[in-house]
Write a protein that holds these residues in place. Structure first.
Motif, short mmCIF file in Angstrom:
data_model
loop_
_atom_site.label_atom_id
_atom_site.label_comp_id
_atom_site.label_asym_id
_atom_site.label_seq_id
_atom_site.Cartn_x
_atom_site.Cartn_y
_atom_site.Cartn_z
N TRP A 189 -26.57 8.70 28.07
CA TRP A 189 -25.93 8.77 29.39
C TRP A 189 -24.45 8.39 29.31
CZ3 TRP A 189 -27.80 11.27 33.37
CH2 TRP A 189 -29.18 11.52 33.42
N ASP A 190 -24.10 7.44 28.46
CA ASP A 190 -22.69 7.08 28.27
C ASP A 190 -21.92 8.25 27.70
OD1 ASP A 190 -23.10 4.55 29.25
OD2 ASP A 190 -23.19 3.57 27.28
N ALA A 191 -22.53 8.97 26.75
CA ALA A 191 -21.87 10.13 26.16
C ALA A 191 -21.64 11.23 27.20
CB ALA A 191 -22.69 10.66 25.00
N ARG A 210 -31.99 1.10 24.82
CA ARG A 210 -32.40 2.23 23.97
C ARG A 210 -33.50 3.04 24.62
NH1 ARG A 210 -36.16 3.96 20.53
NH2 ARG A 210 -37.50 2.14 20.87
N LEU A 211 -34.48 2.34 25.21
CA LEU A 211 -35.62 3.04 25.80
C LEU A 211 -35.21 3.90 26.99
CD1 LEU A 211 -38.34 0.25 25.60
CD2 LEU A 211 -38.43 2.49 24.48
N VAL A 212 -34.17 3.52 27.69
CA VAL A 212 -33.72 4.32 28.84
C VAL A 212 -32.54 5.22 28.49
CG1 VAL A 212 -34.64 2.70 30.53
CG2 VAL A 212 -32.29 2.40 29.72
N ASP A 213 -32.28 5.40 27.17
CA ASP A 213 -31.29 6.38 26.69
C ASP A 213 -29.88 6.11 27.18
OD1 ASP A 213 -33.42 7.91 25.46
OD2 ASP A 213 -33.87 8.69 27.44
N LYS A 214 -29.48 4.83 27.20
CA LYS A 214 -28.15 4.51 27.73
C LYS A 214 -27.04 5.17 26.93
CE LYS A 214 -25.15 0.88 29.46
NZ LYS A 214 -23.94 1.50 28.92
N ASP A 219 -21.34 10.72 30.42
CA ASP A 219 -20.33 10.20 31.34
C ASP A 219 -18.93 10.43 30.77
OD1 ASP A 219 -19.30 8.84 33.57
OD2 ASP A 219 -19.36 6.91 32.53
N GLN A 220 -18.78 10.17 29.48
CA GLN A 220 -17.49 10.37 28.85
C GLN A 220 -17.11 11.85 28.82
OE1 GLN A 220 -17.23 8.67 24.95
NE2 GLN A 220 -15.02 9.10 24.73
N ARG A 221 -18.07 12.72 28.53
CA ARG A 221 -17.78 14.16 28.49
C ARG A 221 -17.38 14.68 29.85
NH1 ARG A 221 -21.04 18.91 28.67
NH2 ARG A 221 -23.00 17.75 28.55
N TYR A 222 -18.08 14.27 30.89
CA TYR A 222 -17.74 14.74 32.23
C TYR A 222 -16.41 14.14 32.71
CZ TYR A 222 -22.57 16.45 32.49
OH TYR A 222 -23.73 17.09 32.26
N SER A 223 -16.13 12.91 32.31
CA SER A 223 -14.88 12.25 32.74
C SER A 223 -13.67 12.89 32.09
CB SER A 223 -14.92 10.77 32.38
OG SER A 223 -15.96 10.12 33.07
N SER A 224 -13.85 13.39 30.85
CA SER A 224 -12.71 13.98 30.14
C SER A 224 -12.48 15.42 30.56
CB SER A 224 -12.94 13.91 28.63
OG SER A 224 -14.09 14.66 28.28
#
Length: 287
Positions: free
Chosen positions: A278-280, A271-275, A282-287
């Motif tokens: 970053w996952d969101a 949570r502290l490093v905003d994972k 990653d998903q947006r750029y991947s799609s």
């Protein structure tokens, strides 16, 4: 407001704003997460935590600029940055201010010790002449591009020439254009509380846990007229204490778990490093 105008507004309140020091980006994120309104990029902390050395002038401009840039990217808090002596003479000060301004500093602190400096709460300090110190403050003030960037001028003269001499130096720094004044390592509680009545610029009180200055509450210091109450290395000391506790248990028991309450949970670290953010992405750029 920008972080620079925000810091100026907070400083002008002179209400004893508590500012913890950060020694890297994660410590700054913890400070922001806990609701503090500004953080101080500590030279002692960077030296201790990144170099494993005491605060005796081993940190250079490149190290503090790199840490400032990383912390600036990590948090939106105003950043007060420790630039030691400016890493040389008045010309070096000009260069340091420009570098740290670009790195994201909102306030740059300079001090009047002989180079290489040492922690303000160590013995054996020496200061440059008042004339040289004032010239470096003037150089810093002239070097900034953004007039909202604040210059903090620190004197260590109290340990060398006494409290009255330190007050005179601080007054001269204010006349040279410093925005915040810092009289380091005041040993007497009454002198500490009297200082804001002797100077007309905003002041910072540096409370070093275990150091030479008596610990006085932020409320009392705010009532006395201090703008900022600095705990430059509380996070560092707490982090080392936590590491020692967790690693002692690991050494002695051969294992450690979240149930031991000696480490933060895995999920809290993410949570502290905003994972999730970053996952969101990653998903947006991947799609």
């Amino acid at each position: 407001m920008s972080t620079r105008t925000d810091l100026r507004a907070l400083t002008e309140q002179r209400s004893g704003l508590v500012v913890p020091g950060s020694f890297n980006a994660l410590s700054a994120k913890v400070i922001a997460d806990l609701g503090f309104q500004a953080t101080y990029v500590t030279g002692a902390g960077v030296t201790n935590m990144s170099l494993g050395l005491p605060d005796q002038g081993f940190m250079g401009l490149a190290e503090i600029a790199e840490h400032t840039g990383r912390i600036r990217d990590a948090v939106d808090l105003p950043l007060l940055v420790d630039a030691d002596t400016g890493f040389g003479n008045a010309l070096n000060v000009r260069h340091a201010v420009k570098v740290l301004e670009r790195a994201g500093a909102d306030c740059i602190q300079l001090e009047d010790q002989v180079n290489p400096k040492r922690c303000g709460h160590f013995d054996g300090k020496a200061v440059v002449s008042s004339e040289e110190a004032v010239s470096k403050v003037k150089a810093a003030v002239e070097a900034r591009t953004d007039q909202d960037l604040m210059i903090m001028a620190r004197t260590d003269a109290a340990a060398v020439d006494g409290f009255d001499a330190a007050v005179e130096r601080a007054r001269a720094f204010g006349e040279a254009g410093a925005d915040i004044l810092f009289v380091e390592a005041i040993k007497d509680r009454e002198q500490l509380l009297a200082l804001p009545g002797l100077l007309d610029k905003p002041l910072i009180a540096n409370l070093v846990i275990g150091g030479k200055t008596p610990i006085v509450s932020a409320a009392e210091l705010g009532e006395a007229g201090y703008a900022i109450v600095l705990y430059a290395n509380a996070a560092l000391q707490g982090a080392v204490h936590g590491m020692q506790g967790a690693l002692t248990a690991l050494r002695d028991n051969g294992q450690i778990t979240e149930d031991d309450n000696l480490v933060i949970p895995f999920a809290e670290r993410q949570r502290l490093v905003d994972k999730d953010a970053w996952d969101a992405l990653d998903q947006r750029y991947s799609s």
